[in-house]
Motif scaffolding. Structure first.
Motif, PDB file in Angstrom:
ATOM      1  N   ARG A 305       0.858  -1.182   0.000  1.00  0.00           N
ATOM      2  CA  ARG A 305       0.000   0.000   0.000  1.00  0.00           C
ATOM      3  C   ARG A 305       0.896   1.233   0.000  1.00  0.00           C
ATOM      4  O   ARG A 305       1.790   1.370   0.825  1.00  0.00           O
ATOM      5  CB  ARG A 305      -0.887  -0.011   1.228  1.00  0.00           C
ATOM      6  CG  ARG A 305      -2.023   0.975   1.107  1.00  0.00           C
ATOM      7  CD  ARG A 305      -2.720   1.136   2.410  1.00  0.00           C
ATOM      8  NE  ARG A 305      -3.664   0.051   2.664  1.00  0.00           N
ATOM      9  CZ  ARG A 305      -4.199  -0.157   3.859  1.00  0.00           C
ATOM     10  NH1 ARG A 305      -3.860   0.591   4.873  1.00  0.00           N
ATOM     11  NH2 ARG A 305      -5.051  -1.126   4.041  1.00  0.00           N
ATOM     12  N   ARG A 384      -5.985  14.916   2.169  1.00  0.00           N
ATOM     13  CA  ARG A 384      -5.101  14.065   2.961  1.00  0.00           C
ATOM     14  C   ARG A 384      -4.669  12.861   2.135  1.00  0.00           C
ATOM     15  O   ARG A 384      -5.491  12.124   1.611  1.00  0.00           O
ATOM     16  CB  ARG A 384      -5.811  13.596   4.226  1.00  0.00           C
ATOM     17  CG  ARG A 384      -4.956  12.655   5.054  1.00  0.00           C
ATOM     18  CD  ARG A 384      -5.698  12.099   6.240  1.00  0.00           C
ATOM     19  NE  ARG A 384      -6.073  13.143   7.162  1.00  0.00           N
ATOM     20  CZ  ARG A 384      -7.239  13.217   7.761  1.00  0.00           C
ATOM     21  NH1 ARG A 384      -8.147  12.311   7.531  1.00  0.00           N
ATOM     22  NH2 ARG A 384      -7.504  14.193   8.590  1.00  0.00           N
ATOM     23  N   LEU A 387      -0.778   9.878   6.642  1.00  0.00           N
ATOM     24  CA  LEU A 387      -0.783  10.369   8.016  1.00  0.00           C
ATOM     25  C   LEU A 387       0.573  10.079   8.644  1.00  0.00           C
ATOM     26  O   LEU A 387       1.248   9.126   8.265  1.00  0.00           O
ATOM     27  CB  LEU A 387      -1.879   9.685   8.834  1.00  0.00           C
ATOM     28  CG  LEU A 387      -3.298  10.228   8.658  1.00  0.00           C
ATOM     29  CD1 LEU A 387      -4.285   9.325   9.357  1.00  0.00           C
ATOM     30  CD2 LEU A 387      -3.419  11.646   9.194  1.00  0.00           C
ATOM     31  N   ALA A 388       0.944  10.901   9.610  1.00  0.00           N
ATOM     32  CA  ALA A 388       2.252  10.731  10.222  1.00  0.00           C
ATOM     33  C   ALA A 388       2.200   9.703  11.339  1.00  0.00           C
ATOM     34  O   ALA A 388       1.284   9.708  12.160  1.00  0.00           O
ATOM     35  CB  ALA A 388       2.740  12.059  10.771  1.00  0.00           C
ATOM     36  N   LYS A 389       3.173   8.811  11.312  1.00  0.00           N
ATOM     37  CA  LYS A 389       3.321   7.862  12.414  1.00  0.00           C
ATOM     38  C   LYS A 389       4.556   8.306  13.185  1.00  0.00           C
ATOM     39  O   LYS A 389       5.656   8.326  12.628  1.00  0.00           O
ATOM     40  CB  LYS A 389       3.494   6.458  11.855  1.00  0.00           C
ATOM     41  CG  LYS A 389       3.591   5.385  12.896  1.00  0.00           C
ATOM     42  CD  LYS A 389       3.818   4.043  12.212  1.00  0.00           C
ATOM     43  CE  LYS A 389       3.830   2.927  13.236  1.00  0.00           C
ATOM     44  NZ  LYS A 389       4.029   1.634  12.571  1.00  0.00           N
ATOM     45  N   VAL A 446       2.480   7.397   6.628  1.00  0.00           N
ATOM     46  CA  VAL A 446       1.900   6.096   6.330  1.00  0.00           C
ATOM     47  C   VAL A 446       0.786   6.286   5.310  1.00  0.00           C
ATOM     48  O   VAL A 446       0.028   7.251   5.373  1.00  0.00           O
ATOM     49  CB  VAL A 446       1.335   5.481   7.634  1.00  0.00           C
ATOM     50  CG1 VAL A 446       0.713   4.139   7.358  1.00  0.00           C
ATOM     51  CG2 VAL A 446       2.439   5.360   8.660  1.00  0.00           C
ATOM     52  N   ALA A 447       0.698   5.358   4.379  1.00  0.00           N
ATOM     53  CA  ALA A 447      -0.346   5.445   3.362  1.00  0.00           C
ATOM     54  C   ALA A 447      -1.706   5.194   3.987  1.00  0.00           C
ATOM     55  O   ALA A 447      -1.829   4.449   4.947  1.00  0.00           O
ATOM     56  CB  ALA A 447      -0.091   4.412   2.279  1.00  0.00           C
ATOM     57  N   ILE A 448      -2.743   5.852   3.434  1.00  0.00           N
ATOM     58  CA  ILE A 448      -4.086   5.647   3.948  1.00  0.00           C
ATOM     59  C   ILE A 448      -4.945   4.960   2.898  1.00  0.00           C
ATOM     60  O   ILE A 448      -4.566   4.868   1.731  1.00  0.00           O
ATOM     61  CB  ILE A 448      -4.745   6.970   4.398  1.00  0.00           C
ATOM     62  CG1 ILE A 448      -4.752   7.976   3.249  1.00  0.00           C
ATOM     63  CG2 ILE A 448      -4.013   7.524   5.595  1.00  0.00           C
ATOM     64  CD1 ILE A 448      -5.502   9.242   3.585  1.00  0.00           C
ATOM     65  N   VAL A 449      -6.087   4.466   3.335  1.00  0.00           N
ATOM     66  CA  VAL A 449      -6.948   3.678   2.462  1.00  0.00           C
ATOM     67  C   VAL A 449      -7.470   4.508   1.300  1.00  0.00           C
ATOM     68  O   VAL A 449      -7.452   4.102   0.153  1.00  0.00           O
ATOM     69  CB  VAL A 449      -8.131   3.106   3.268  1.00  0.00           C
ATOM     70  CG1 VAL A 449      -9.058   2.315   2.373  1.00  0.00           C
ATOM     71  CG2 VAL A 449      -7.623   2.245   4.395  1.00  0.00           C
TER      72      VAL A 449
ATOM     73  N   CYS B 337     -11.569   4.716   9.597  1.00  0.00           N
ATOM     74  CA  CYS B 337     -10.156   4.788   9.998  1.00  0.00           C
ATOM     75  C   CYS B 337      -9.291   4.946   8.753  1.00  0.00           C
ATOM     76  O   CYS B 337      -9.407   4.164   7.820  1.00  0.00           O
ATOM     77  CB  CYS B 337      -9.770   3.508  10.742  1.00  0.00           C
ATOM     78  SG  CYS B 337      -7.990   3.304  10.946  1.00  0.00           S
ATOM     79  N   PRO B 338      -8.442   5.981   8.710  1.00  0.00           N
ATOM     80  CA  PRO B 338      -7.653   6.229   7.505  1.00  0.00           C
ATOM     81  C   PRO B 338      -6.749   5.050   7.132  1.00  0.00           C
ATOM     82  O   PRO B 338      -6.467   4.821   5.974  1.00  0.00           O
ATOM     83  CB  PRO B 338      -6.801   7.445   7.855  1.00  0.00           C
ATOM     84  CG  PRO B 338      -7.380   8.027   9.083  1.00  0.00           C
ATOM     85  CD  PRO B 338      -8.153   6.970   9.765  1.00  0.00           C
ATOM     86  N   ILE B 339      -6.305   4.328   8.136  1.00  0.00           N
ATOM     87  CA  ILE B 339      -5.432   3.187   7.871  1.00  0.00           C
ATOM     88  C   ILE B 339      -6.259   1.969   7.482  1.00  0.00           C
ATOM     89  O   ILE B 339      -5.751   1.024   6.886  1.00  0.00           O
ATOM     90  CB  ILE B 339      -4.566   2.875   9.118  1.00  0.00           C
ATOM     91  CG1 ILE B 339      -3.874   4.131   9.608  1.00  0.00           C
ATOM     92  CG2 ILE B 339      -3.553   1.800   8.858  1.00  0.00           C
ATOM     93  CD1 ILE B 339      -2.900   4.745   8.634  1.00  0.00           C
ATOM     94  N   GLY B 340      -7.538   2.000   7.811  1.00  0.00           N
ATOM     95  CA  GLY B 340      -8.422   0.906   7.432  1.00  0.00           C
ATOM     96  C   GLY B 340      -8.575  -0.156   8.507  1.00  0.00           C
ATOM     97  O   GLY B 340      -9.022  -1.263   8.227  1.00  0.00           O
ATOM     98  N   ASP B 372      -3.686  -6.088   6.796  1.00  0.00           N
ATOM     99  CA  ASP B 372      -3.638  -4.628   6.683  1.00  0.00           C
ATOM    100  C   ASP B 372      -4.543  -3.933   7.688  1.00  0.00           C
ATOM    101  O   ASP B 372      -4.409  -2.744   7.923  1.00  0.00           O
ATOM    102  CB  ASP B 372      -4.098  -4.209   5.273  1.00  0.00           C
ATOM    103  CG  ASP B 372      -2.933  -4.156   4.327  1.00  0.00           C
ATOM    104  OD1 ASP B 372      -1.810  -4.383   4.799  1.00  0.00           O
ATOM    105  OD2 ASP B 372      -3.155  -3.906   3.133  1.00  0.00           O
ATOM    106  N   ILE B 379      -1.493   3.766  13.941  1.00  0.00           N
ATOM    107  CA  ILE B 379      -0.423   4.751  14.082  1.00  0.00           C
ATOM    108  C   ILE B 379      -0.784   5.793  15.148  1.00  0.00           C
ATOM    109  O   ILE B 379      -0.143   6.825  15.255  1.00  0.00           O
ATOM    110  CB  ILE B 379      -0.131   5.456  12.750  1.00  0.00           C
ATOM    111  CG1 ILE B 379      -1.384   6.181  12.232  1.00  0.00           C
ATOM    112  CG2 ILE B 379       0.367   4.467  11.710  1.00  0.00           C
ATOM    113  CD1 ILE B 379      -1.079   7.178  11.141  1.00  0.00           C
ATOM    114  N   CYS B 381      -3.133   7.998  15.373  1.00  0.00           N
ATOM    115  CA  CYS B 381      -3.400   9.354  14.892  1.00  0.00           C
ATOM    116  C   CYS B 381      -4.542   9.982  15.682  1.00  0.00           C
ATOM    117  O   CYS B 381      -4.650  11.191  15.775  1.00  0.00           O
ATOM    118  CB  CYS B 381      -3.716   9.353  13.403  1.00  0.00           C
ATOM    119  SG  CYS B 381      -5.315   8.632  12.990  1.00  0.00           S
TER     120      CYS B 381
END
Lengths: 458, 409
Positions: A305, A384, A387-389, A446-449, B337-340, B372, B379, B381
């Motif tokens: 991703r 966006r 996002l920052a980790k 970090v990549a987002i969905v 959730c942006p990360i999923g 995933d 993270i 956030c």
């Protein structure tokens, strides 16, 4: 000088200018040159099929109407790959063979390609679309050369991209040297579409009675469109290079309105032939459509991703529209967009060296296929993409990132003399400025969905 | 045919017809005496004490789309038994809930049910958006007006949206036009803020999260008292805490069953909420036909909890609370959730483990989540924390779930 020679030289001059502009669009960082690609039929068709827009429709209709009126001038004046072939063709001394119209090959190819395109898979166009191939060749073969000469660094040179672009380039050179304009007349799906309109077109090249059957035109014609016996020039595959016009000793070839519709004969031969051909073409269309559907059901997967350029929305959307033409890769001022490679099945962003510039939306404004959606600068600044980790074990709360963050997502809180880095994810757009500046490598984007708008609260 | 035969057959026929008619009559009669759920009066309305929540409609197998047939059957049963309050919202089922409930209610006369919908404050862009969203909701639900209309989830953050987008005066205009009959808001924040909101604007009712666990734990008691003080009827949401109180854990269920083996754990909590006099409707998001039947039974000839029963229930809840479950109601507000990461799934697994202690089920459940979307990808956030109406510290809780997985696997 004879009038016919002047016309040919004029044609050559326009082609040269277009070719230079096309090269500059990929090799330099000025996005003005890229504006020229607004009228590329291949990308236009992709963006029309995948997301409708009026301006694109107008551009497509204009090209088609022009082709219907005057023939395939597009191939020799606008298509950068067509012009490139034309120039490579100067080194070819192979004479034209007998008249042979490869209609079955080209109809089947474009039927498969379009079938897949209409059902959401652009792999066919990725490989065969002329503009995309030109982009690949220009950006990964010629840009490094240009960079060497001018001592600049505009393109992230990698072996993968070189191989990806060397393959079509060598094939193209070989084709041009031994088969002249075989690509334009028998393979190129865009050319096939234009050919269909040119076939019934109004203005044509005609051979009149001054002809002495010397055969010079026949030998110079790169597309093999001249039928000496019947004195007909096949308007469907004539790419308007105008060589025949300039070479004819008797000036017997002229350009003008013609009622003569005698050209290649596909549908008029016999009923049997007609049924066979149409089944073949329909079958090819269905094959393309079927493979696209099967792929979308079972095979679409992102290997890793990754962060995508602002406006791409998500991976599925991007990969169904991007032909990997490299325009955004070449023009990105900070060079954060990278070409697809073995680990990434589409273009992706990499913040290891640089970050996405806050007041820049060049990639979205130049993308000819709409894979990166056209978004205004303001929209981009609220889009966006990641996002920052923050790795709290590495972070030393120095606050360097705070000064770099364009959206003020980061701040330093001082409580009882303790400095603590605060992160407000709701406004973070994932531009990577913090990641690049962090001296401790504590921040990773970090990549987002799916790309979303950051909401602004007053 | 002689006369004798004729008379005989005539008698047989008429007796047969009479018999048929009689069975028919009896059948009709038995239909008529379907017992209806208890109602409460609000102005001139007779609102059923049990409300049909549309956030947890039944899903098709292995899918996130709603099963229309099952929903229709459930709604038909509910309406036949006198349930007339339906509560949906923009966000439920990713926007599909409104459409489905609109389809399902289509066959009933508009005046026979009360429909409640909510304005999605969180996604409002500007003033005009209020009008747009409202009209879209009417269209999705296929109605001309909403009986009850709420500002969805007013909290510290969205109270600014109320002002920024001029929400209240626009909704009041809708009320005057007759497109909204009663105007209220749903609320998950602090009692102080509740009082502020009630004072600031004039509302007809308020929707609060009340259940035996939250009564003390998240100030539901104070909120209820404030609403009562200002004379606003209360609509109860989350009476079962997202189904947690219908399963509880074995020890708590044993306690309840010992006291009354006939009724289900959910009946206890629903009755607990409905016992409060100022409660107008107790919403229950029913996911299966059996839930509807059970809840309808609970509310038919409704009997408030006696003092003794209150005592038994609070004992059971105390036992349940000590098991350490996460207070998630699986409302899915954090699902973007942006990360999923599938947050509710993690918490559900965790709570199930806390309730039944089955290690292997927890581990296989965790591993069935795509790599995933697992907790270790978080993270921190904190975007979910803003969304969560229960104010859970989701990133840290996810860490806890992940640690549990690591320790068990």
């Amino acid at each position: 000088m004879k009038k016919n020679k002047i016309i040919y030289i004029l044609r050559l001059a326009v082609s040269t200018i277009v070719l230079i502009v096309s090269f500059l669009a990929f090799t330099t960082t000025f996005s003005v040159f890229a504006k020229f690609f607004v009228i590329q039929l291949g990308p236009n068709i992709i963006s029309l099929v995948t997301s409708f827009s009026l301006s694109v429709l107008i551009s497509v209709l204009a090209i088609i109407a022009f082709t219907f009126l005057f023939g395939r001038f597009y191939c020799s004046l606008i298509c950068p790959l067509g012009i490139l072939q034309n120039f490579i063709g100067f080194f070819s001394f192979k004479k034209s063979k007998n008249y042979k119209n490869m209609f079955k090959t080209r109809y089947v190819i474009s039927a498969i390609v379009l079938g897949a395109l209409f059902f959401g898979w652009i792999a066919g166009l990725k490989i065969l679309e002329p503009y995309t191939n030109f982009g690949l060749i220009a950006s990964s073969i010629f840009t490094p050369v240009y960079n060497l000469i001018t001592n600049t660094q505009n393109y992230e040179f990698t072996i993968t991209t070189l191989i990806i672009s060397l393959i079509p380039f060598t094939i193209l050179i070989l084709l041009v040297l031994f088969k002249r304009s075989f690509f334009c007349t028998a393979i190129c799906p865009i050319g096939t579409i234009l050919g269909l309109f040119a076939k019934y077109g109004i203005c044509r090249l005609k051979i009149d009675d001054k002809c002495i059957n010397c055969g010079i035109c026949f030998n110079t014609c790169p597309s093999g469109s001249i039928d000496l016996k019947n004195r007909i020039i096949d308007n469907e595959i004539c790419i308007r290079c105008l060589k025949c016009v300039s070479k004819c000793p008797k000036q017997a070839i002229s350009f003008g309105m013609s009622k003569n519709n005698k050209t290649s004969v596909l549908f008029s031969q016999s009923r049997r032939n007609f049924i066979l051909s149409s089944t073949l073409i329909l079958g090819a269309f269905a094959t393309g459509a079927g493979s696209a559907i099967i792929r979308s059901k079972f095979f679409i997967k992102d290997k890793i991703r990754s962060i995508l350029p602002p406006g791409s929305v998500d991976f599925r959307r991007l990969s169904s529209k991007c032909t990997n033409c490299q325009l955004c890769v070449s023009l990105c001022p900070n060079k954060v967009i990278h070409s697809r490679d073995l680990n990434h099945s589409s273009i992706y962003m990499d913040y290891s060296k640089n970050f996405c510039k806050y007041d820049c939306n060049i990639c979205s404004s130049v993308c000819p296929t709409g894979a990166i959606k056209k978004i205004s600068l303001q929209e981009k600044q609220h889009c966006r993409i990641g996002l920052a980790k923050i790795d709290r074990n590495k972070c030393i709360n120095c606050g360097i990132c705070v000064s770099q963050c364009p959206v003020k997502a980061l701040s330093i809180d001082e409580e009882n003399g303790n400095r603590i880095l605060q992160y407000n994810a709701t406004v973070c757009i994932g531009c990577g400025a913090c990641q690049v500046t962090c001296p401790q490598n504590a921040i990773e984007i970090v990549a987002i969905v799916e790309q979303t708008k950051t909401i602004i609260y007053n | 045919m002689n006369r004798r035969q004729f008379v005989k057959s005539a008698i047989f026929t008429s007796v047969g017809m009479l018999f048929l008619k009689a069975t028919n009559l009896i059948a009709e009669q038995s239909k008529k005496i379907i017992e209806k759920v208890t109602t409460r009066k609000y102005n001139n309305l007779n609102v059923s004490l049990l409300g049909f929540g549309c956030m947890r409609l039944p899903l098709q197998e292995n899918s996130i789309s709603i099963d229309l047939n099952k929903t229709q059957k459930m709604v038909d049963y509910a309406i036949a038994h006198g349930v007339n309050y339906f509560d949906t919202a923009w966000f439920y089922h990713g926007g599909k809930s409104e459409i489905v409930i609109g389809k399902v209610l289509k066959k009933y006369p508009r005046k026979s049910f009360y429909l409640a919908d909510k304005l999605p404050l969180r996604v409002l862009q500007d003033k005009q958006d209020v009008e747009n969203k409202f009209n879209e909701q009417l269209k999705k639900c296929q109605v001309d007006y909403f009986d009850f209309y709420l500002a969805h989830n007013v909290n510290k953050r969205e109270i600014n949206t109320l002002e920024r987008c001029d929400v209240y005066s626009q909704l009041l205009k809708k009320k005057k036009e007759g497109k909204i009959k009663y105007l209220g808001f749903s609320f998950h924040d602090s009692p102080e803020l509740l009082e502020d909101v009630i004072k600031k604007y004039k509302w007809d009712f308020v929707q609060l999260q009340i259940n035996p666990v939250d009564w003390k734990a998240v100030n539901a008691e104070k909120q209820y008292e404030i609403a009562t003080k200002y004379n606003l009827p209360v609509i109860v949401m989350n009476p079962l805490k997202g189904g947690q109180l219908s399963t509880l854990n074995q020890k708590a269920v044993d306690l309840l069953k010992a006291a009354n083996s006939k009724i289900s754990p959910s009946a206890w909590s629903l009755r607990y909420c409905a016992t409060l006099p100022n409660v107008l409707v107790v919403l229950s998001g029913m996911t299966a036909y059996e839930h509807v039947v059970d809840n309808v039974n609970t509310f038919t000839n409704f009997k408030p909890l006696t003092d003794k029963e209150q005592g038994i229930l609070s004992n059971a809840i105390a036992v349940y609370n000590s098991s350490g479950a996460i207070a998630c109601t699986y409302c899915q507000y954090c699902i973007d959730c942006p990360i999923g990461i599938d947050i509710p799934k993690h918490f559900l697994l965790y709570n199930q483990y806390k309730a039944n202690g089955k290690k292997s089920r927890f581990v296989t459940g965790y591993e069935s989540i795509e790599a995933d979307k697992r907790a270790d990808k978080c993270i921190s956030c904190g975007i979910c924390k803003i969304r969560c109406p229960q104010k859970l510290d989701i990133p840290n809780l996810l860490k806890e779930v992940y640690n549990l997985y690591k320790s068990l696997s």
